[in-house]
Design a protein around this motif. Sequence first.
Motif, PDB file in Angstrom:
ATOM      1  N   ASP A  30       0.816  -1.218   0.000  1.00  0.00           N
ATOM      2  CA  ASP A  30       0.000   0.000   0.000  1.00  0.00           C
ATOM      3  C   ASP A  30       0.847   1.263   0.000  1.00  0.00           C
ATOM      4  O   ASP A  30       0.418   2.306  -0.510  1.00  0.00           O
ATOM      5  CB  ASP A  30      -0.918   0.008   1.227  1.00  0.00           C
ATOM      6  CG  ASP A  30      -2.002  -1.061   1.144  1.00  0.00           C
ATOM      7  OD1 ASP A  30      -2.176  -1.649   0.055  1.00  0.00           O
ATOM      8  OD2 ASP A  30      -2.669  -1.302   2.161  1.00  0.00           O
ATOM      9  N   PHE A  33       1.307   3.510  -3.098  1.00  0.00           N
ATOM     10  CA  PHE A  33       0.239   4.360  -3.615  1.00  0.00           C
ATOM     11  C   PHE A  33       0.033   5.615  -2.774  1.00  0.00           C
ATOM     12  O   PHE A  33      -0.943   6.345  -2.956  1.00  0.00           O
ATOM     13  CB  PHE A  33      -1.066   3.561  -3.682  1.00  0.00           C
ATOM     14  CG  PHE A  33      -0.943   2.310  -4.508  1.00  0.00           C
ATOM     15  CD1 PHE A  33      -0.864   2.375  -5.890  1.00  0.00           C
ATOM     16  CD2 PHE A  33      -0.865   1.062  -3.902  1.00  0.00           C
ATOM     17  CE1 PHE A  33      -0.727   1.220  -6.659  1.00  0.00           C
ATOM     18  CE2 PHE A  33      -0.734  -0.091  -4.658  1.00  0.00           C
ATOM     19  CZ  PHE A  33      -0.660  -0.012  -6.038  1.00  0.00           C
ATOM     20  N   ASP A  90      -8.560   2.180  -3.031  1.00  0.00           N
ATOM     21  CA  ASP A  90      -7.672   3.332  -3.172  1.00  0.00           C
ATOM     22  C   ASP A  90      -6.923   3.564  -1.865  1.00  0.00           C
ATOM     23  O   ASP A  90      -7.041   2.800  -0.905  1.00  0.00           O
ATOM     24  CB  ASP A  90      -8.457   4.586  -3.595  1.00  0.00           C
ATOM     25  CG  ASP A  90      -9.544   4.979  -2.598  1.00  0.00           C
ATOM     26  OD1 ASP A  90      -9.476   4.559  -1.417  1.00  0.00           O
ATOM     27  OD2 ASP A  90     -10.465   5.716  -2.983  1.00  0.00           O
ATOM     28  N   TRP A  91      -6.168   4.631  -1.839  1.00  0.00           N
ATOM     29  CA  TRP A  91      -5.329   4.988  -0.688  1.00  0.00           C
ATOM     30  C   TRP A  91      -6.146   5.134   0.595  1.00  0.00           C
ATOM     31  O   TRP A  91      -5.800   4.589   1.639  1.00  0.00           O
ATOM     32  CB  TRP A  91      -4.588   6.274  -1.013  1.00  0.00           C
ATOM     33  CG  TRP A  91      -4.088   7.060   0.144  1.00  0.00           C
ATOM     34  CD1 TRP A  91      -4.614   8.208   0.645  1.00  0.00           C
ATOM     35  CD2 TRP A  91      -2.938   6.775   0.962  1.00  0.00           C
ATOM     36  NE1 TRP A  91      -3.882   8.654   1.718  1.00  0.00           N
ATOM     37  CE2 TRP A  91      -2.838   7.793   1.916  1.00  0.00           C
ATOM     38  CE3 TRP A  91      -1.980   5.757   0.954  1.00  0.00           C
ATOM     39  CZ2 TRP A  91      -1.831   7.830   2.864  1.00  0.00           C
ATOM     40  CZ3 TRP A  91      -0.982   5.791   1.912  1.00  0.00           C
ATOM     41  CH2 TRP A  91      -0.906   6.816   2.842  1.00  0.00           C
ATOM     42  N   GLU A  93      -9.129   3.976   1.361  1.00  0.00           N
ATOM     43  CA  GLU A  93      -9.689   2.700   1.804  1.00  0.00           C
ATOM     44  C   GLU A  93      -8.610   1.816   2.429  1.00  0.00           C
ATOM     45  O   GLU A  93      -8.885   1.049   3.350  1.00  0.00           O
ATOM     46  CB  GLU A  93     -10.366   1.980   0.635  1.00  0.00           C
ATOM     47  CG  GLU A  93     -11.670   2.636   0.210  1.00  0.00           C
ATOM     48  CD  GLU A  93     -12.436   1.818  -0.802  1.00  0.00           C
ATOM     49  OE1 GLU A  93     -11.994   0.695  -1.130  1.00  0.00           O
ATOM     50  OE2 GLU A  93     -13.492   2.300  -1.259  1.00  0.00           O
ATOM     51  N   SER A  94      -7.390   1.931   1.936  1.00  0.00           N
ATOM     52  CA  SER A  94      -6.277   1.182   2.511  1.00  0.00           C
ATOM     53  C   SER A  94      -6.004   1.632   3.947  1.00  0.00           C
ATOM     54  O   SER A  94      -5.821   0.809   4.852  1.00  0.00           O
ATOM     55  CB  SER A  94      -5.029   1.377   1.652  1.00  0.00           C
ATOM     56  OG  SER A  94      -3.918   0.739   2.236  1.00  0.00           O
TER      57      SER A  94
END
Length: 209
Positions: A30, A33, A90-91, A93-94
Amino acid sequence: MTHTDSALRDALFGLMAYRELTTFERLSSDARFSPRLADRAELARLAVAEFEHFEVVCAELVAAGRDPQEAMLPFVEVIDELHERTRPGDWHESLMKAYVLDSVVADVYRALGARIGDQADRVAQRIQELDAQATWLTERLRADLDNERLRSRLALWGRRLMGEALTRSRSLLATTVFGTLLSPQEEKELFAQLVRHHAQRMSALGLTA
């Protein structure tokens, strides 16, 4: 320590080891990103901490005469399934996945460790010192939550993450050696606690659980 106690301890350490290893892998991936280099460095730092936790638990297993790989195997399916069903888009949500799932797992570790014995409890507490991680994740998420569309999306994502976490935790207790550890009432109380703590964490972000 009885044979049953040592089996439960080693099972908990196997669960911890595989969970910490996969969390290291997830955070490392992750980090690529990240929108800023500072974010990338922070996630990389958190990933390193997770790998250190993995090594701590493996050392405990080796000291007990257990093969870490063998101890991890019973938990591969349930943990991999959880990650597969909660792939972030996406970022943000990560970050939310780390914020929600890592905290739920910490609660489960502590609950199991406290019932298994002093050594298990000590290791569970040691590798789940999440204050620094939770503080950074909270602050970083809050920084972008003035966007109403993002707020709504992350609130929904947080509910999905929690639902999956509860489902996989129930599966873990039903299909592994931990099924003998908690009485039905204790299991009910544990899940009620998980839900309360999740609501508190979401409230800290200004989101509805």
